[in-house]
Design a protein around this motif. Structure first.
Motif, PDB file in Angstrom:
ATOM      1  N   THR A 171       8.364  24.898  22.050  1.00 30.18           N
ATOM      2  CA  THR A 171       9.144  26.006  22.603  1.00 30.18           C
ATOM      3  C   THR A 171      10.644  25.814  22.367  1.00 30.18           C
ATOM      4  O   THR A 171      11.467  26.115  23.224  1.00 30.18           O
ATOM      5  CB  THR A 171       8.854  26.162  24.111  1.00 30.18           C
ATOM      6  OG1 THR A 171       9.125  24.902  24.742  1.00 30.18           O
ATOM      7  CG2 THR A 171       7.433  26.587  24.367  1.00 30.18           C
ATOM      8  N   SER A 193       2.751  24.003  23.408  1.00 31.92           N
ATOM      9  CA  SER A 193       3.844  23.257  24.038  1.00 31.92           C
ATOM     10  C   SER A 193       3.259  21.979  24.619  1.00 31.92           C
ATOM     11  O   SER A 193       2.043  21.876  24.826  1.00 31.92           O
ATOM     12  CB  SER A 193       4.483  24.097  25.156  1.00 31.92           C
ATOM     13  OG  SER A 193       5.435  23.332  25.865  1.00 31.92           O
ATOM     14  N   LYS A 198       6.146  25.354  30.539  1.00 37.95           N
ATOM     15  CA  LYS A 198       6.764  26.095  29.433  1.00 37.95           C
ATOM     16  C   LYS A 198       5.783  27.114  28.843  1.00 37.95           C
ATOM     17  O   LYS A 198       6.188  28.176  28.371  1.00 37.95           O
ATOM     18  CB  LYS A 198       7.243  25.139  28.340  1.00 37.95           C
ATOM     19  CG  LYS A 198       8.457  24.301  28.736  1.00 37.95           C
ATOM     20  CD  LYS A 198       8.897  23.446  27.554  1.00 37.95           C
ATOM     21  CE  LYS A 198      10.098  22.576  27.887  1.00 37.95           C
ATOM     22  NZ  LYS A 198      10.539  21.779  26.723  1.00 37.95           N
ATOM     23  N   TYR A 213      -0.390  20.986  23.473  1.00 38.28           N
ATOM     24  CA  TYR A 213      -0.715  20.076  22.359  1.00 38.28           C
ATOM     25  C   TYR A 213      -0.743  18.615  22.805  1.00 38.28           C
ATOM     26  O   TYR A 213      -1.312  17.773  22.118  1.00 38.28           O
ATOM     27  CB  TYR A 213       0.234  20.287  21.167  1.00 38.28           C
ATOM     28  CG  TYR A 213       1.696  19.941  21.390  1.00 38.28           C
ATOM     29  CD1 TYR A 213       2.143  18.617  21.309  1.00 38.28           C
ATOM     30  CD2 TYR A 213       2.638  20.920  21.637  1.00 38.28           C
ATOM     31  CE1 TYR A 213       3.484  18.297  21.497  1.00 38.28           C
ATOM     32  CE2 TYR A 213       3.972  20.614  21.829  1.00 38.28           C
ATOM     33  CZ  TYR A 213       4.396  19.299  21.756  1.00 38.28           C
ATOM     34  OH  TYR A 213       5.722  18.997  21.940  1.00 38.28           O
ATOM     35  N   VAL A 287      16.491  28.359   6.276  1.00 37.71           N
ATOM     36  CA  VAL A 287      17.301  29.357   6.996  1.00 37.71           C
ATOM     37  C   VAL A 287      17.182  30.714   6.297  1.00 37.71           C
ATOM     38  O   VAL A 287      16.071  31.236   6.167  1.00 37.71           O
ATOM     39  CB  VAL A 287      18.751  28.880   7.191  1.00 37.71           C
ATOM     40  CG1 VAL A 287      19.477  29.734   8.240  1.00 37.71           C
ATOM     41  CG2 VAL A 287      18.775  27.418   7.668  1.00 37.71           C
TER      42      VAL A 287
END
Ligand SMILES: NC(=O)c1ccc[n+]([C@@H]2O[C@H](COP(=O)([O-])OP(=O)(O)OC[C@H]3O[C@@H](n4cnc5c(N)ncnc54)[C@H](OP(=O)(O)O)[C@@H]3O)[C@@H](O)[C@H]2O)c1
Length: 340
Positions: A171, A193, A198, A213, A287
């Motif tokens: 997350t 997560s 979360k 996980y 990116v």
């Protein structure tokens, strides 16, 4: 006017990061003088400071790729921006659109060139992008790296469409933007997560199924069960060495895995068999370009997407901000308030 300040790294390690005065160079014809109001941390910045990103990084170096602020002055050749405009930095100062080029990587802020963890900088007009009024400076400062990476993967490269299934890992910044973009497009998101708390928050953001996980080290099996053994169409793979083998198991035949991050380590030996046997499309993502950023901003505005900000630290508390990221307790983005 207060003296402009910057964070400067003199040697690897948080102890060698210092808040100092910055002397700005002359304003060239195509340059823009910006006062930054907010910046955001990426995991990459932590790697840069620790020496894990580029052990040959030139020192001293101003870290940071993501900031937003206002234009104070422009050089005589600048026609695209004017004083008072609200802008964000572009991660790659030199990638307009189209495919990534050999030289693109050399124009990355906060790595090969000085970055934007500074209250003021002079940057080329081509390295800044105008931001919508609907975003605060803090929100806009979360976008240049994490959001654009998620957008590039799922939308630009991935051609995501409604009804498909997306798997996000953890997350952090990239993963939550991926979750938000995917759910805005009508996709089904399975979020993982290490924290049940979360995961509840991920559901509130739009995740339709979740997997812890840590509690389920074979989380790929959970993901297969959640998709009736079909697998997911897209995996936003931010984990690297420790997660890529399981991501390849969790993806559907012909599905797409975006290789983005190394949160669980680098240097893996990957078995190519599942890639070929399932005809998995493995995409490296770095990116994104200005053109992708413009399209992403349009989608953020149209869908009223609110970046998830975990905490805002004053610039003077930069050390606490970096340590907060290193602890992994955050949910979404960590922001630096650059008002001094
Ligand atoms: N290729 C590119 O262009 C690009 C761009 C941006 C980022 N990146 C890379 O992508 C990665 C994520 O960056 P970020 O800035 O989003 O990081 P971040 O905000 O610091 O995300 C950290 C979160 O990732 C999760 N995580 C850590 N280890 C994990 C694991 N083994 N399996 C699954 N999730 C794990 C944790 O979430 P939970 O607490 O929920 O478990 C942790 O809180 C980094 O490696 C970064 O360098 C690459």
């Amino acid at each position: 006017m207060p003296t402009p300040k910057t964070l400067r790294l003199h040697a690897f390690g948080l102890d060698h990061l210092a808040l100092e005065d910055i002397v700005l160079g002359p304003l060239g014809p195509s340059d823009v003088h910006v006062r930054f109001h907010a910046a955001s941390l990426n995991y990459r910045d932590l790697m840069v400071v620790r020496g894990e990103y580029n052990p040959k990084l030139q020192m001293p170096r101003i870290p940071g790729s993501d900031a937003a602020g206002e234009v104070l002055a422009v050089g005589p050749a600048v026609t695209t921006l004017k004083p008072g405009d609200r802008v964000a930095s572009l991660f790659f100062q030199d990638w307009r659109d189209g495919p990534i080029q050999n030289a693109t990587g050399k124009s990355a802020l906060g790595g090969p060139i000085d970055g934007v963890f500074a209250t003021e900088r002079i940057l080329p007009a081509s390295g800044l992008i105008r931001i919508p009024d609907s975003l605060t400076y803090e929100q806009a400062a979360t976008l240049p790296c994490a959001a654009l990476t998620a957008w590039n993967a799922l939308v630009e490269r991935g051609g995501l469409f409604a009804g498909q299934t997306v798997l996000t890992l953890g997350t952090g910044g990239v993963s939550l933007f991926a979750l938000q973009f995917a759910s805005a497009m009508g996709a089904r998101v399975i979020a993982t997560s290490s924290s049940d708390e979360k995961l509840v928050r991920a559901q509130a953001l739009g995740a339709s199924a979740t997997v812890n996980y840590r509690a389920n080290p074979q989380w790929d099996q959970e993901v297969q069960a959640l998709t009736n053994k079909r697998g997911v169409d897209h995996v936003v793979e931010v984990g690297g060495a420790g997660t890529l083998p399981l991501s390849l198991k969790a993806v559907t035949p012909g599905g797409k895995v975006y290789v983005i991050g190394v949160l669980s380590g680098k240097g893996a030996t990957i078995d190519p068999t599942p890639i070929l046997a399932k005809s998995v499309q493995v995409h490296g993502i770095y990116v994104g370009s200005r053109g992708m950023f413009e399209r992403m901003l349009a989608a953020i505005e149209a869908n009223r997407i609110q970046p998830v900000i975990d905490r805002v630290f004053p610039l003077a508390d930069y050390r606490a901000a970096f340590e907060h990221m290193a602890n992994g307790a955050h949910f979404g983005k960590i922001v630096l308030d650059l008002a001094m």
